[in-house]
Scaffold this active site. Structure first.
Site, PDB file in Angstrom:
ATOM      1  N   ASP A 167      60.952  64.175  71.802  1.00  0.00           N
ATOM      2  CA  ASP A 167      62.170  63.986  72.582  1.00  0.00           C
ATOM      3  C   ASP A 167      63.140  63.001  71.946  1.00  0.00           C
ATOM      4  O   ASP A 167      64.327  63.284  71.822  1.00  0.00           O
ATOM      5  CB  ASP A 167      61.805  63.509  73.987  1.00  0.00           C
ATOM      6  CG  ASP A 167      63.023  63.263  74.858  1.00  0.00           C
ATOM      7  OD1 ASP A 167      63.855  64.181  74.957  1.00  0.00           O
ATOM      8  OD2 ASP A 167      63.146  62.159  75.413  1.00  0.00           O
ATOM      9  N   ASP A 170      60.250  58.507  71.023  1.00  0.00           N
ATOM     10  CA  ASP A 170      58.887  58.701  71.502  1.00  0.00           C
ATOM     11  C   ASP A 170      58.400  60.078  71.068  1.00  0.00           C
ATOM     12  O   ASP A 170      59.023  60.727  70.234  1.00  0.00           O
ATOM     13  CB  ASP A 170      58.840  58.541  73.024  1.00  0.00           C
ATOM     14  CG  ASP A 170      59.762  59.533  73.734  1.00  0.00           C
ATOM     15  OD1 ASP A 170      60.508  60.259  73.028  1.00  0.00           O
ATOM     16  OD2 ASP A 170      59.744  59.592  74.973  1.00  0.00           O
ATOM     17  N   TYR A 316      62.849  62.460  83.280  1.00  0.00           N
ATOM     18  CA  TYR A 316      63.872  63.497  83.412  1.00  0.00           C
ATOM     19  C   TYR A 316      63.652  64.211  84.742  1.00  0.00           C
ATOM     20  O   TYR A 316      62.557  64.729  85.003  1.00  0.00           O
ATOM     21  CB  TYR A 316      63.788  64.517  82.269  1.00  0.00           C
ATOM     22  CG  TYR A 316      64.154  63.950  80.922  1.00  0.00           C
ATOM     23  CD1 TYR A 316      65.488  63.855  80.521  1.00  0.00           C
ATOM     24  CD2 TYR A 316      63.165  63.506  80.041  1.00  0.00           C
ATOM     25  CE1 TYR A 316      65.822  63.327  79.282  1.00  0.00           C
ATOM     26  CE2 TYR A 316      63.497  62.985  78.801  1.00  0.00           C
ATOM     27  CZ  TYR A 316      64.827  62.898  78.429  1.00  0.00           C
ATOM     28  OH  TYR A 316      65.159  62.372  77.202  1.00  0.00           O
ATOM     29  N   GLU A 525      68.936  53.835  71.045  1.00  0.00           N
ATOM     30  CA  GLU A 525      68.095  55.012  71.242  1.00  0.00           C
ATOM     31  C   GLU A 525      68.660  56.192  70.459  1.00  0.00           C
ATOM     32  O   GLU A 525      69.865  56.278  70.211  1.00  0.00           O
ATOM     33  CB  GLU A 525      68.033  55.354  72.742  1.00  0.00           C
ATOM     34  CG  GLU A 525      67.180  56.561  73.087  1.00  0.00           C
ATOM     35  CD  GLU A 525      65.701  56.327  72.867  1.00  0.00           C
ATOM     36  OE1 GLU A 525      65.280  56.395  71.690  1.00  0.00           O
ATOM     37  OE2 GLU A 525      64.976  56.082  73.841  1.00  0.00           O
TER      38      GLU A 525
END
Length: 559
Positions: A167, A170, A316, A525
Site C-alpha cells: 500500500d 508498509d 481504510y 508518506e
C-alpha cells in the site's frame, strides 16, 4: 467561434519557417473542412499562425486558438500555448464560402521566439518513467527476472493471494486504494496512450499495470463469488519496521462474499479491470477478454450485494458504495457499449460538488465519465462546479507558491488527482485552455516550482537534483543485506540507503513548509494512491506536448 475583423496586416510578421499546405478532408455546398500540421523549429512561448487561401473564404472556425479575419483570404490564429522544437501544431479548420468550395490554404508560423515559460523546463517524460518505477518498487510476491529495482526481492510469496502492490511505506494490500489507484492508472493509459509512447514508456506501463490486474484476477473467485479485499494485519504490519523480504508474521486475508458486503471495493475493482480491458484490447485481446469477463462478473456480484466493507477500518473505510458502482458501470459501458450499464450509472451518480478525488470519493470521476458519454448539461455543470470550487476564489486554500492545498493528509495527492481530472475534462472540450494551464501549473509546483529549499525542489523522489531523501518507507530505509533493518532505521540520521524513485511524498503544509523527516508520516508518506493522479497527469502533459497543445504556464515560484 466569432471571427473578429481587424486592420492588422499579417505581412508585418516575419515567418519562422516555410509554410505548409492545408488538406481538405470534407466539402459541401458552401463549406469545407480541412486540417494542417505545422512543424515547430524554435522555442515558442505563444505563437501566431498566418492562414492564407487561394480563393475567398468568408469565415473560418478553429479550436486550437483565436482566429482573426484580415480579409476574405487572410486570417491569423493566435494561442498562448508553449511549443518546443520538434513539436507540431496540428488543428482542424471549418470554413464557409461560395458554392462547392475546396480552397488551397497555406499555414505559416509568424509568431517570434521568446523565453519559455516555467513548464518548458520540466522533463515530464522522465517524471513519468520514474513514477512507473515507484509502482514496480511496491510489488509484492515473486519478482520477475527483469525486476528493475535491484534492492527489492521476493516477498510474501505465501500470501493467500500473492502479488499485488504494497500500500505505502508498509506492506498491507488494501482493496480500496489498490482498486482506486489502478482505475486512475488505467484511465491514463486509455486516454493518453500516446503520452506513454512519446515518453518511450508504453511497454513499461503495460508491464507495470499488468501486475495489479493479474492480482485482481487471482483475488476473484467466481465459483465462490468471493473477492479477497485485504492481505495483512494493519496493526501488526505498522508495528514492524523492516524489509518486506524479511517478513515472517501472519498475513490474514479478508474477503467480500455473499455474507460480507463490500460493493465499494468490488465495484471499484470492476472499474479497474474494465478500464484495463480497454487499455489492453489492442495489445492482447485474449487478456483483455479475461479482464472484461472478470469485471462484468464482479459488477454483477456487487450490484446484488450492496454495502461497504468495514474490515479495513480504521485504515481504510469507505463512506459509501454508489460512487464506485457508478465508476464500475461507466467503465463497463465504455468497454461494452451496453446501455444497461449507462442506465445504472445514471442511477448511482451524485451531482453534488465533489470535495476531491481520492480512494474514498469517486464522485467527480463518475460525473466526468457520464459527461463524456452523454454530453448532457447536468453532468457538465457538475464537472465545472468541481473545478470552480478548486480554482482560486472557489474556497480551497492555496499555498503562497500556488499549490491547491486540500488537506494535510496527502496534499500533493489531491492536487495531482485534480490536475489529472482537469486534463481529462479539457480533452472533453471543457474550458481547455483554462483547465490545461491550471493542471500543468499544479504539476509544475510538484516538480519544482515552489520555494522549499531555495526553490526547484521536486516532491517526486529522484526527479531533478533536489528531492526528499527520507520518505516514510520501510524498504527504502533498509541497508543492503545482511545488515539488519529495525526500528533504528525509522529514526536514523541521513538519507535513506535507497532512492525511492518516482514516489510522490505527502507534501507541504498550507504555507509551503515541508520537513524531510522519515518519521513524519504525514508530510513524508508515500502511497500507491498518492501517485495515481499525478502519474496520469504526467502522461497527459506529455500528450499535450506531442500534439502541440502545451499551455504557457505562470507559476508563482518558477524554478
Amino acid at each position: 467561434m466569432h471571427i473578429a475583423v481587424t486592420l492588422l496586416s499579417y505581412s508585418l510578421l516575419l515567418p519562422l519557417a516555410a509554410g505548409v499546405s492545408t488538406t481538405i478532408t470534407n466539402s459541401w455546398d458552401g463549406g469545407f473542412e480541412a486540417e494542417a500540421c505545422v512543424p515547430v523549429t524554435q522555442e515558442l512561448n505563444g505563437w501566431t499562425l498566418s492562414l492564407t487561401f487561394d480563393e475567398d473564404v468568408w469565415w473560418v472556425e478553429v479550436w486550437i486558438g483565436d482566429a482573426t479575419k484580415i480579409s476574405n483570404r487572410e486570417y491569423t490564429i493566435t494561442s498562448d500555448m508553449h511549443q518546443s522544437p520538434g513539436d507540431q501544431i496540428c488543428f482542424d479548420i471549418v470554413g464557409q464560402g461560395d458554392g462547392d468550395i475546396r480552397p488551397t490554404g497555406t499555414v505559416t508560423i509568424v509568431g517570434g521566439p521568446s523565453k519559455a515559460g516555467s513548464g518548458s523546463q520540466k522533463n515530464y517524460a522522465d517524471a513519468l518513467a520514474k513514477s512507473i518505477l515507484f509502482y514496480d518498487t511496491q510489488r509484492s510476491g515473486r519478482l520477475p527476472a527483469d525486476n528493475p529495482i535491484p534492492w527489492r526481492g521476493d516477498s510474501n510469496v505465501d500470501d493467500c493471494v500473492p502479488g499485488g502492490w504494497h500500500d505505502a511505506g508498509d506492506h498491507v494490500k488494501f482493496g480500496l486504494p489498490l482498486s482506486s489507484a489502478a482505475t486512475l492508472l488505467g484511465w491514463s493509459l486509455v486516454q493518453f496512450k500516446d503520452g506513454y509512447e512519446k515518453a518511450g514508456q508504453l511497454d513499461q506501463m503495460y508491464d507495470m499495470i499488468k501486475w495489479i490486474y493479474d492480482y485482481f484476477l487471482r483475488a476473484w473467485n467466481p465459483g465462490k463469488q468471493e473477492l479477497c479485499v485485504q492481505v495483512g494485519d494493519g496493526y501488526k504490519d505498522h508495528a514492524y519496521w523492516g524489509r518486506p523480504e524479511d517478513m515472517n508474521m501472519d498475513r490474514p486475508c479478508k474477503f467480500v462474499n455473499e455474507t460480507t458486503p463490500g460493493a465499494d471495493i468490488v465495484g471499484g475493482t470492476a472499474a479497474a479491470l474494465a478500464a484495463g480491458s480497454i487499455g489492453f484490447r489492442a495489445k492482447d485481446s485474449a487478456y483483455a477478454d479475461r479482464l472484461l469477463n472478470a469485471a462484468m462478473n464482479l459488477y454483477s456480484f456487487a450490484k446484488g450485494h450492496r454495502g461497504v466493507f468495514s474490515g479495513g477500518a480504521p485504515f481504510y473505510f469507505s463512506s459509501g458504495d454508489a460512487d464506485e458502482m457508478c465508476e464500475g458501470a461507466m467503465w463497463l459501458y465504455k468497454a461494452t457499449g451496453d446501455q444497461s450499464y449507462l442506465i445504472d450509472a445514471k442511477g448511482f451518480v451524485d451531482l453534488g460538488v465533489a470535495w476531491g478525488l481520492g480512494w474514498d470519493d469517486k464522485k467527480i470521476a463518475c460525473q466526468s465519465l457520464l459527461y463524456e458519454a452523454t454530453r448532457e448539461d447536468q453532468y457538465k455543470q457538475a464537472v465545472e462546479g468541481f473545478f470552480n470550487s478548486w480554482f482560486p476564489g472557489g474556497g480551497i486554500t492555496y499555498t503562497p507558491c500556488g499549490l491547491a492545498w486540500r488537506d494535510k493528509w496527502g496534499s500533493n495527492r489531491f492536487a495531482g488527482n485534480s490536475a489529472f481530472m482537469a486534463l481529462l475534462a479539457a480533452e472533453m472540450g471543457l474550458q481547455p485552455s483554462t483547465y490545461r494551464k491550471w493542471a500543468v501549473e499544479q504539476i509544475n509546483y510538484l516538480l519544482g516550482d515552489n520555494s522549499h529549499d531555495g526553490g526547484c525542489f521536486s516532491y517526486e523522489i529522484g526527479y531533478g537534483s533536489k528531492f526528499p531523501r527520507n520518505p516514510h518507507h520501510r524498504a527504502a530505509s533498509c541497508p543492503d543485506r545482511p545488515a539488519p533493518c529495525t526500528d533504528d532505521q525509522l529514526y536514523a540520521w541521513g538519507s535513506s540507503p535507497h532512492v525511492l524513485n518516482g514516489a510522490l511524498v505527502g507534501g507541504p503544509d498550507e504555507n509551503d513548509k515541508y520537513k524531510d523527516e522519515r518519521a513524519d508520516y504525514i508530510q513524508n508518506e508515500v502511497a500507491i494512491d498518492y501517485n495515481a493522479g499525478f502519474h496520469g497527469a504526467l502522461a497527459g502533459i506529455v500528450h499535450l506536448k506531442a500534439v502541440g497543445k502545451m499551455p504557457v504556464t505562470n507559476n508563482k515560484c518558477p524554478c
